[in-house]
Design a protein around this motif. Structure first.
Motif, short mmCIF file in Angstrom:
data_model
loop_
_atom_site.label_atom_id
_atom_site.label_comp_id
_atom_site.label_asym_id
_atom_site.label_seq_id
_atom_site.Cartn_x
_atom_site.Cartn_y
_atom_site.Cartn_z
N LEU A 1 0.84 -1.20 0.00
CA LEU A 1 0.00 0.00 0.00
C LEU A 1 0.87 1.25 0.00
CD1 LEU A 1 -2.73 1.41 0.20
CD2 LEU A 1 -2.56 1.25 2.68
N SER B 1 1.13 3.86 -3.04
CA SER B 1 0.71 5.25 -2.87
C SER B 1 1.79 6.20 -3.39
CB SER B 1 0.45 5.57 -1.40
OG SER B 1 -0.33 4.56 -0.84
N THR C 1 1.98 6.08 -7.18
CA THR C 1 0.84 6.72 -7.83
C THR C 1 1.10 8.22 -8.01
OG1 THR C 1 -0.48 5.16 -6.59
CG2 THR C 1 -1.67 6.84 -7.80
N PRO D 1 -5.76 0.58 -3.32
CA PRO D 1 -6.14 0.84 -4.72
C PRO D 1 -6.31 -0.45 -5.52
CG PRO D 1 -3.81 1.30 -4.36
CD PRO D 1 -4.41 1.03 -3.02
#
Lengths: 261, 300
Positions: free
Chosen positions: B51, B55, B58, B129
């Motif tokens: 995660l 993140s 992204t 996500p």
């Protein structure tokens, strides 16, 4: 140091019990030496100290490996094996769920350089090395007459062959010296005779020293060049088979003292 | 029929994830006879690592497939490091202690890691996500079997095959089998048993991390507690199949996955766990060694 193994003043205590009491012993290259003594004399404990299963309380164990003379007290067993000592057990300890060839290949393990990277990606060098190892193991099996059982599970072999396979696996570690703990245990007289020939053949073809614990006196007297006798943890005699046979101390240890004497 | 198929495929997906985690339990048990209760936490740490990495990536605007690959790789590396360290700190010093001691140490490690993530991160559920893209060719069947589920099942199958080949044919795999059968003898023929144990923990942790990333991606949220539930379920799967047996773990995981899926579909989702653990109880009564496990005979 010309001796392949030299043990000085080896002592092993278990709490208050002294299982091995300052034993001296040496083995020259290509020599067959026997270690005998009544039950509970400390023979197997002595083996366990030499092969690194126990760390001795006192004393030195020196090995003349191809990397020079080294004191191996307290080495982990796998390091001892790398230094060229291989052993078998009194009770058979094969890997029962592996094939005969795999059991021997496992013995080659410490001589292979392949690391995890090679194992995962199986590059050319790793594959070549594995193929060579498999071939060498097959040669060892041929020598011991086990090549036909190559793909059998180890647990399916007859008893005598399982014993041989243990020796084959020990040989695969490319030892300078083989330690055999009661190799003839549970064998019939014919199998014992075969074993005597086998051990001598291994010494002659592999040019290695052999130290064995055995209760079968016929085998011991036929095979060994020198004999050590232990009783109650102490070495009570050493010498050639003829000397040992006539040694009053040894006779006393085995048969007890004559009441009239 | 569609409904049955949907439940069947759903169960297969669940089972695949359980299998990835259960393998870690069963491999470690096979080698050191220890139930590694901290294993579920390794899985949770894998999901958290993915995660965090995802993140960050992204922000840089990478496409989701690239993010997925990098995040998974990071999770595997990070979780392996945790697995390796946990073994060195909590289990290795207790190797010759009575069997209960490392078990308690494992439970302690599990609680420690949960609370560590709780403090370092948060107690809230975090959205994860959806990184697995929707494949066009899955469009006709997407109502019963999503792309994410396909990826999970296929990945698991590939990993199983790789693991089998690794254990069967490589040197280190052979050394692992030898160590599982007789540790002292393995040492005596020159195998570095400590290294074999480390490798086992690393492989188990990698698989758990992979499972963590895949399930987080599928469910879409994670928190510090997911490792506990998943760990218990995977442990159940491993026991079901026969702890110590690798094919057993996979079989147990699939059976557990299907049981839960059909119980949810035909009875009620409230009864999911009831059926799962009732199955465990039944197996333990009638086949205490598990489906593929060998019963241990002790010499007296």
């Amino acid at each position: 140091m010309e001796n392949i193994l030299e043990v000085k003043g080896l002592t092993m205590d278990f709490g208050g019990l002294r299982a091995v009491d300052s034993v001296d012993l040496y083995v020259k290259p290509k020599e067959i030496v026997a270690l005998i003594g009544p039950n509970g004399a400390g023979k197997t404990t002595f083996f366990n100290c030499v092969t690194g299963i126990y760390t001795p309380t006192k004393g030195d164990i020196l090995v003349n490996s191809n990397r020079g003379g080294v004191r191996i007290n307290g080495f982990k067993p796998n390091r001892v094996t790398e230094r060229g000592l291989a052993r078998t057990f009194q009770n058979i300890r094969l890997f029962p769920n592996m094939t005969v060839l795999e059991n021997v290949m496992i013995g080659k393990h410490c001589r292979l350089s392949a690391k995890i990277f090679g194992a995962l990606f199986r590059d050319k060098k790793t594959r070549a090395e594995e193929l060579k190892a498999a071939q060498e193991c097959y040669v060892i099996l041929e020598k011991l007459g086990l090549e036909k059982t190559c793909d059998e599970l180890a647990s399916n072999l007859p008893y005598g062959d399982q014993r041989k396979l243990e020796i084959a696996r020990a040989l695969a570690t490319e030892p300078k010296m083989l330690l055999l703990d009661e190799p003839a245990a549970g064998m019939n007289p014919q199998e014992t005779v075969d074993l005597t020939h086998l051990i001598r053949m291994i010494r002659d073809t592999e040019q290695i020293a052999i130290l064995l614990i055995e209760h079968d006196m016929k085998l011991v007297m036929n095979l060994s060049e020198r004999i050590y006798v232990m009783d109650h943890g102490q070495k009570i005699a050493d010498g050639t088979p003829v000397e040992i046979r006539n040694n009053p101390e040894v006779i006393k240890a085995y048969l007890g003292e004559d009441i009239d004497a | 029929m569609d409904y049955f198929l949907e439940l069947f495929l759903g169960g297969l997906t669940r089972g695949s994830i359980y299998a990835l985690i259960a393998l870690g339990y069963t491999m470690v048990y096979g080698i050191v006879q220890l139930i590694n209760f901290a294993h579920g936490e390794i899985y949770m740490i894998g999901a958290f690592t993915a995660l965090i990495v995802a993140s960050v990536l992204t922000i840089f605007g990478l496409n989701s497939a690239a993010i997925l690959v990098i995040a998974t790789a990071a999770a595997i590396v990070y979780s392996s490091a945790y697995g390796y360290t946990v073994e060195k700190i909590a289990y290795k010093p207790l190797r010759n202690a009575p069997r209960l001691s490392p078990l308690i140490s494992a439970i302690g490690m599990s609680i420690f890691l949960q609370n560590y993530v709780l403090l370092a991160q948060t107690s809230d559920f975090l959205p994860f996500p959806r990184l697995i893209p929707e494949f066009a060719f899955m469009e006709p069947v997407s109502h019963i079997f999503s792309s994410a589920e396909l990826v999970i099942v296929v990945t698991t199958m590939v990993v199983m095959v790789l693991l089998t080949v690794f254990i069967k044919f490589t040197n280190i795999g052979k050394a692992m089998r030898a160590t599982a059968q007789d540790k002292t003898m393995a040492l005596l023929i020159g195998i570095d048993v400590d290294r074999v144990i480390s490798v086992t923990f690393i492989i188990g942790s990698s698989l758990a991390a992979l499972g963590g990333v895949l399930i987080a991606n599928h469910i879409g949220q994670i928190n510090f507690y997911i490792g506990f539930i998943a760990g218990i379920k995977a442990f159940t799967a491993a026991v079901l199949g026969g702890i110590g047996s690798i094919p057993g773990a996979v079989l147990g995981a699939l059976i557990l996955g299907w049981t839960e899926s059909f119980a949810t579909g035909y009875v009620s989702s409230d009864y999911e766990d009831v059926f799962a653990f009732a199955l465990l109880v039944l197996i333990l009564i009638f086949r205490p060694a598990g489906l593929l496990g060998k019963s241990e005979t002790k010499k007296v």
